[in-house]
Motif scaffolding. Structure first.
Motif, PDB file in Angstrom:
ATOM      1  N   MET A   1      60.052   2.078   3.292  1.00 59.15           N
ATOM      2  CA  MET A   1      61.220   1.386   3.812  1.00 59.15           C
ATOM      3  C   MET A   1      60.984   1.144   5.301  1.00 59.15           C
ATOM      4  N   LYS A   2      61.377  -0.040   5.737  1.00 63.73           N
ATOM      5  CA  LYS A   2      61.270  -0.379   7.149  1.00 63.73           C
ATOM      6  C   LYS A   2      62.663  -0.628   7.701  1.00 63.73           C
ATOM      7  N   ILE A   3      62.898  -0.077   8.874  1.00 68.08           N
ATOM      8  CA  ILE A   3      64.143  -0.338   9.594  1.00 68.08           C
ATOM      9  C   ILE A   3      63.762  -1.212  10.779  1.00 68.08           C
ATOM     10  N   GLY A   4      64.165  -2.475  10.720  1.00 62.26           N
ATOM     11  CA  GLY A   4      63.781  -3.446  11.741  1.00 62.26           C
ATOM     12  C   GLY A   4      64.393  -3.166  13.097  1.00 62.26           C
ATOM     13  N   ASN A   5      63.874  -3.869  14.097  1.00 57.57           N
ATOM     14  CA  ASN A   5      64.262  -3.618  15.487  1.00 57.57           C
ATOM     15  C   ASN A   5      65.760  -3.756  15.737  1.00 57.57           C
ATOM     16  N   ASN A   6      66.445  -4.662  15.047  1.00 61.74           N
ATOM     17  CA  ASN A   6      67.882  -4.811  15.275  1.00 61.74           C
ATOM     18  C   ASN A   6      68.687  -3.622  14.752  1.00 61.74           C
ATOM     19  N   PHE A   7      68.162  -2.964  13.728  1.00 65.05           N
ATOM     20  CA  PHE A   7      68.904  -1.854  13.129  1.00 65.05           C
ATOM     21  C   PHE A   7      68.386  -0.475  13.525  1.00 65.05           C
ATOM     22  N   ALA A   8      67.225  -0.395  14.139  1.00 67.56           N
ATOM     23  CA  ALA A   8      66.617   0.907  14.427  1.00 67.56           C
ATOM     24  C   ALA A   8      67.512   1.831  15.267  1.00 67.56           C
ATOM     25  N   PRO A   9      68.079   1.378  16.389  1.00 64.85           N
ATOM     26  CA  PRO A   9      68.949   2.278  17.159  1.00 64.85           C
ATOM     27  C   PRO A   9      70.175   2.730  16.359  1.00 64.85           C
ATOM     28  N   LEU A  10      70.755   1.824  15.618  1.00 67.76           N
ATOM     29  CA  LEU A  10      71.923   2.144  14.810  1.00 67.76           C
ATOM     30  C   LEU A  10      71.566   3.131  13.698  1.00 67.76           C
ATOM     31  N   ALA A  11      70.400   2.953  13.084  1.00 68.20           N
ATOM     32  CA  ALA A  11      69.950   3.877  12.036  1.00 68.20           C
ATOM     33  C   ALA A  11      69.770   5.288  12.595  1.00 68.20           C
ATOM     34  N   LEU A  12      69.228   5.365  13.775  1.00 66.42           N
ATOM     35  CA  LEU A  12      69.044   6.664  14.426  1.00 66.42           C
ATOM     36  C   LEU A  12      70.389   7.345  14.668  1.00 66.42           C
ATOM     37  N   CYS A  13      71.357   6.589  15.141  1.00 64.98           N
ATOM     38  CA  CYS A  13      72.698   7.135  15.373  1.00 64.98           C
ATOM     39  C   CYS A  13      73.374   7.520  14.058  1.00 64.98           C
ATOM     40  N   ALA A  14      73.108   6.763  13.010  1.00 65.42           N
ATOM     41  CA  ALA A  14      73.687   7.086  11.703  1.00 65.42           C
ATOM     42  C   ALA A  14      73.168   8.433  11.201  1.00 65.42           C
ATOM     43  N   VAL A  15      71.890   8.682  11.373  1.00 61.98           N
ATOM     44  CA  VAL A  15      71.336   9.975  10.941  1.00 61.98           C
ATOM     45  C   VAL A  15      71.938  11.100  11.788  1.00 61.98           C
ATOM     46  N   ARG A  16      72.078  10.853  13.085  1.00 66.95           N
ATOM     47  CA  ARG A  16      72.718  11.857  13.948  1.00 66.95           C
ATOM     48  C   ARG A  16      74.148  12.125  13.489  1.00 66.95           C
ATOM     49  N   ASP A  17      74.894  11.075  13.180  1.00 66.09           N
ATOM     50  CA  ASP A  17      76.267  11.240  12.699  1.00 66.09           C
ATOM     51  C   ASP A  17      76.311  11.977  11.361  1.00 66.09           C
ATOM     52  N   ALA A  18      75.335  11.716  10.501  1.00 65.76           N
ATOM     53  CA  ALA A  18      75.274  12.430   9.219  1.00 65.76           C
ATOM     54  C   ALA A  18      75.053  13.924   9.443  1.00 65.76           C
ATOM     55  N   VAL A  19      74.215  14.259  10.402  1.00 68.11           N
ATOM     56  CA  VAL A  19      74.005  15.679  10.738  1.00 68.11           C
ATOM     57  C   VAL A  19      75.322  16.293  11.218  1.00 68.11           C
TER      58      VAL A  19
ATOM     59  N   GLU B   1      84.568  -1.063  15.769  1.00 69.38           N
ATOM     60  CA  GLU B   1      83.405  -1.942  15.864  1.00 69.38           C
ATOM     61  C   GLU B   1      82.146  -1.215  15.390  1.00 69.38           C
ATOM     62  N   TYR B   2      81.995   0.021  15.823  1.00 66.19           N
ATOM     63  CA  TYR B   2      80.834   0.814  15.428  1.00 66.19           C
ATOM     64  C   TYR B   2      80.835   1.045  13.916  1.00 66.19           C
ATOM     65  N   LEU B   3      81.989   1.333  13.360  1.00 66.37           N
ATOM     66  CA  LEU B   3      82.113   1.532  11.921  1.00 66.37           C
ATOM     67  C   LEU B   3      81.739   0.256  11.156  1.00 66.37           C
ATOM     68  N   ALA B   4      82.136  -0.887  11.664  1.00 63.97           N
ATOM     69  CA  ALA B   4      81.773  -2.157  11.031  1.00 63.97           C
ATOM     70  C   ALA B   4      80.257  -2.357  11.040  1.00 63.97           C
ATOM     71  N   HIS B   5      79.609  -1.975  12.129  1.00 68.67           N
ATOM     72  CA  HIS B   5      78.152  -2.097  12.203  1.00 68.67           C
ATOM     73  C   HIS B   5      77.476  -1.106  11.264  1.00 68.67           C
ATOM     74  N   LEU B   6      78.033   0.085  11.112  1.00 69.08           N
ATOM     75  CA  LEU B   6      77.476   1.047  10.152  1.00 69.08           C
ATOM     76  C   LEU B   6      77.574   0.498   8.727  1.00 69.08           C
TER      77      LEU B   6
END
Length: 167
Positions: free
Chosen positions: A1-19, A133-138
């Motif tokens: 799976m690849k997380i592209g440049n537009n989603f990479a920062p958001l994906a990182l924050c999502a994993v942090r939020d999941a923790v 707004e952040y929730l919409a992006h998630l």
């Protein structure tokens, strides 16, 4: 799976939020099968370390420094298209191995649950717009991750529906 440049920062924050979400669950007195959740929380923490390490290797190419968004309570800069005006000759992506792809999908789902709980419980009026707004992006990230996961679902061997609805 690849997380592209537009989603990479958001994906990182999502994993942090999941923790953070699972840390909250572990503090709950109504939690059953605590050991299952503890093991999963450890797996998430390891995944967070891994994806953070991968992001740090690519952050210059991605155009957004980890320190600019990761520690924020509402990391609006991590949202797709925010703060990333740097043109890319080619798509830069974080590679996520097939076993971690499962965790990526569940992390985004858990991040959404975590942010929804913050909206219900703790959000001040001044952060409300940013939280929404952040929730919409998630939610947009979840759709992206679901499409990417479907591409490798047969290799991973766990149906997407099971990840999203059952534990």
């Amino acid at each position: 799976m690849k997380i592209g440049n537009n989603f990479a920062p958001l994906a990182l924050c999502a994993v942090r939020d999941a923790v953070l979400y699972h840390e909250r669950l572990l503090q709950s007195e109504t939690l059953r099968n605590r050991s299952d959740y503890e093991e999963y929380a450890v797996d998430l923490s390891v995944f967070l370390d891994e994806i953070t390490h991968r992001y740090k290797k690519l952050e210059a190419s991605l155009g957004l420094l980890l320190s600019d968004f990761f520690e924020s309570d509402v990391p609006v800069l991590a949202c797709r298209g925010k703060g990333n005006d740097k043109p890319h000759a080619a798509e830069v992506a974080i590679e996520i191995s097939d076993p971690y792809a499962l965790l990526m999908v569940s992390s985004v789902r858990d991040a959404i649950l975590y942010r929804e709980s913050l909206l219900r419980d703790e959000t001040s009026q001044e952060n409300l717009r940013e939280e929404k707004e952040y929730l919409a992006h998630l939610t947009e990230l979840l759709e992206y991750v679901k499409v990417e996961y479907k591409k490798i679902e047969s290799k991973v061997g766990v149906p997407l529906e099971k990840i999203l609805h059952l534990r």
